[in-house]
Design an enzyme around this catalytic site. Structure first.
Site, PDB file in Angstrom:
ATOM      1  N   LYS A 286      -0.333   0.376 -15.952  1.00  0.00           N
ATOM      2  CA  LYS A 286       0.967   0.123 -15.339  1.00  0.00           C
ATOM      3  C   LYS A 286       1.944  -0.412 -16.383  1.00  0.00           C
ATOM      4  O   LYS A 286       1.589  -1.260 -17.199  1.00  0.00           O
ATOM      5  CB  LYS A 286       0.834  -0.894 -14.202  1.00  0.00           C
ATOM      6  N   GLU A 371      -5.088  -2.900   6.531  1.00  0.00           N
ATOM      7  CA  GLU A 371      -4.447  -3.652   7.599  1.00  0.00           C
ATOM      8  C   GLU A 371      -5.345  -3.819   8.822  1.00  0.00           C
ATOM      9  O   GLU A 371      -5.354  -4.882   9.460  1.00  0.00           O
ATOM     10  CB  GLU A 371      -3.136  -2.971   8.010  1.00  0.00           C
ATOM     11  N   ARG A 399      -0.058  -0.140  11.488  1.00  0.00           N
ATOM     12  CA  ARG A 399      -1.304   0.522  11.114  1.00  0.00           C
ATOM     13  C   ARG A 399      -2.525  -0.159  11.732  1.00  0.00           C
ATOM     14  O   ARG A 399      -3.628   0.369  11.681  1.00  0.00           O
ATOM     15  CB  ARG A 399      -1.445   0.556   9.590  1.00  0.00           C
TER      16      ARG A 399
END
Length: 637
Positions: A286, A371, A399
């Site tokens: 990243k 979730e 979700r």
């Protein structure tokens, strides 16, 4: 400044380049992304890390005929630039500009709209099966096989949906390539020469021809076949982290250096010819190419405009955001009660839990992008007398709706839901819109739903939620509030009780505005212009029905205002309360429209939706222009 990139207006133009030009193009593309995002804001670290991978994919595959599905999609700026949207990047995530995520309506190269995590493999599998059926039904002499690629990050791979899709794909035997973009070294050690060699070997036609041929021969000798299979798995398990994927039916390839564009191209060209489910493990970093982002990829994950030469400079002063109000409250609460547990589905920074994770590490649980698990995990904690607090965005709580109903509300367990990003979210757009939580929460038995009007009320409501022995939710918007001072002392808010913030001085044409949460402020501003009563309703469930009825009997019309869809929202609760009491009165329900709201500046979007003060005034004038002065709310006969 970008001579090669300037000549690329489509992937077809990219594929016309000699492969030797790709490293230089990668440098230009990375430079363009850094300069562009520094001006507009957006996701930076993830996009800097996928430059070479994006180039290689569009170079090898015949996009858009070949399908590329990006998971989450916050790493697709290079993809957008290469697919004809370079000139629009200066309007990225702005009103009427390009979305920050893939969007089917925006480009034919955006094969599947994403922004929530872990959907790519499921969608790509559907496309691969569809392509297989298309091939079976067409002229096989002319119809070329369509390749389908899913690009998923290791964070997204933590969600159960990704593994459900892998399992199904392995059984289906579809021609599908899943690229695991491993940018946190969470699955393997950094790439070495041996790993690079093995990746090239495992993707080569020779190896796979021998592998298939060997299986055909060994199939006739079952005992030898089983021995060979075990031997192959044992060797792979020693040097490769791919045994799990092999067990799911995938041919594992990798890991490979995701910043070596030449190696990526060669490997993808080999993989492209393979049949059946393939998993290519790619190692990226990243923030690659920008030292500050490499050193702190979390800080540079999502950025506002900044100077690349200086980096991000922390701002001091200003009003605290609701996220900070929550972060301070839960730290204070945890210091007072050792039963307080914080849970977040991979949103530590976004939900304001950084300080809590540092001060109370044994009571902090980042469960990853999971979730459903987060909610049921909280339910289990509540069963054992803990006080779990689930810090979650409104759009992500969707979700886990089944778990919210079945595992928490049905058992009436005391779980606190701190719901951030409720209402309009701005630059992230429709995919992150928190427009539905009031509607989907208030219909659930045992739930208490609160909407604070300001910063102090948010803190006190969170404390009120903590005190309950039933499921509770406190929903608050992104960004800062009106600037109300926050009291250190915590005081419970009376359950189901609103308050009148302003009273009209009129004797006729009297209107009462019933405002919920973040729109109390614009409602008060509108009321000053038209001299209306304003109630800060505070609770969506249980609704203060007594206050609603009293205001109805004292006024000639009621207006409800909420930063939630009108359908099934707080205004609907008011209408239901009036109907239950047989009270007939003109009622105007203002809220978010029955549409997905695009990205842009939040203030502009609220104004477009008629939820800023001028819009509220205009709607009231339009609806009640002919209001009779002798009409009073009366119980129905």
């Amino acid at each position: 400044m970008h001579p090669i990139l300037g000549s690329i207006d489509s992937p077809a133009a990219l594929r016309a380049l000699d492969a030797s030009a790709l490293p230089d193009l990668a440098r230009e593309l990375r430079s363009f992304i850094l300069a562009s995002v520094a001006q507009t804001g957006g996701h930076l670290s993830s996009n800097l890390g996928t430059v070479e991978l994006t180039l290689a994919l569009h170079y090898v595959y015949d996009t858009p005929r070949d399908r590329i599905v990006w998971d989450v999609g916050h790493q697709t700026y290079a993809h957008k630039i290469l697919t004809g949207r370079r000139g629009a990047m200066n309007r990225l995530r702005m009103l009427d500009g390009p979305s920050g995520f893939p969007r089917r309506s925006e480009s034919e190269y955006d094969t599947f709209g994403t922004a929530h995590s872990s959907t790519s493999i499921s969608a790509a599998l559907g496309m691969a099966i569809g392509a297989r059926r298309e091939l079976a039904g067409g002229d096989k002499g002319e119809l070329r096989r369509r390749a389908v690629v899913a690009v998923i990050g290791d964070g997204a791979m933590s969600a159960g949906m990704a593994f459900e899709a892998l399992n199904n794909a392995g059984i289906a035997g579809a021609d599908l390539l899943v690229i695991l973009n491993d940018n946190e070294m969470s699955i393997s050690e950094p790439v070495g020469a041996l790993n690079g060699y093995l990746a090239k070997l495992l993707a080569s036609p020779l190896y796979n021809t021998m592998r298939r041929g060997g299986k055909e021969v060994l199939a006739k000798l079952p005992p030898v076949k089983e021995l060979a299979k075990r031997a192959e798995e044992h060797v792979k398990g020693m040097v490769l982290p791919g045994t799990l994927f092999e067990e799911l039916g995938f041919n594992y390839i990798g890991p490979i250096d995701g910043h070596d564009v030449g190696k990526l191209v060669t490997t993808l060209e080999n993989v492209k010819e393979l049949r059946g489910p393939q998993l290519l493990h790619v190692i990226t970093k990243k923030g690659y190419g920008y030292a500050r982002a490499e050193q702190d990829p979390i800080l540079y994950h999502g950025v506002t405009p900044f100077d690349p030469a200086v980096g991000i400079v922390a701002k001091s002063g200003g009003k605290p955001a609701y996220t900070n109000i929550f972060g301070d409250w839960i730290c204070d609460m945890a210091a007072a009660d050792p039963r307080v547990i914080a849970i977040t589905p991979a949103m530590r920074e976004g939900s304001g839990l950084v300080r809590f994770s540092q001060q109370f590490p044994e009571r902090y649980f980042d469960v990853g992008i999971a979730e459903q698990h987060a909610v049921t995990f909280a339910a289990g904690l509540a069963c054992e007398g803990m006080k779990p607090v689930v810090a979650i965005y409104s759009t992500f709580l969707q979700r886990a709706y089944d778990q919210l109903i079945h595992d928490v509300a049905l058992q009436n367990l005391p779980v606190v839901f701190a719901i951030d990003r409720a209402g309009i979210v701005g630059a992230d757009g429709a995919t992150h819109l928190g427009a539905f939580d009031l509607s989907y929460l208030r219909c659930i038995p045992n739930m208490t739903v609160m909407a604070p009007a300001d910063e102090n009320e948010c803190r006190q409501m969170l404390y009120t939620a903590y005190l309950q022995d039933t499921p509770t939710a406190v929903r608050y918007p992104r960004g800062s509030g009106p600037g109300v001072a926050v009291a250190k002392t915590m005081t419970a808010v009376p359950i189901g009780k609103g308050e009148v913030r302003r009273t009209t001085t009129r004797r006729t044409n009297r209107i009462a505005i019933l405002a919920f949460g973040s729109v109390v402020k614009p409602a008060l501003a509108a009321a000053e212009e038209i001299d209306a009563t304003v109630a800060n309703m505070r609770f969506v469930k249980p609704l203060d029905a007594d206050l609603v009825c009293r205001l109805a009997l004292e006024h000639e019309a009621l207006v409800t205002v909420e930063e939630n869809v009108v359908a099934g929202g707080a205004g609907s609760a008011v209408a239901e309360a009036l109907a239950e009491q047989g009270i007939v009165i003109p009622l105007l329900q203002l809220g978010l429209p029955d549409a997905f709201i695009d990205h842009g500046d939040p203030a502009q979007l609220l104004a477009r939706c008629g939820l800023a003060a001028p819009g509220i005034v205009a709607s009231i004038h339009s609806r009640f222009a002919a209001l009779r002065t002798d009409s009073r709310a009366k119980p129905a006969a």
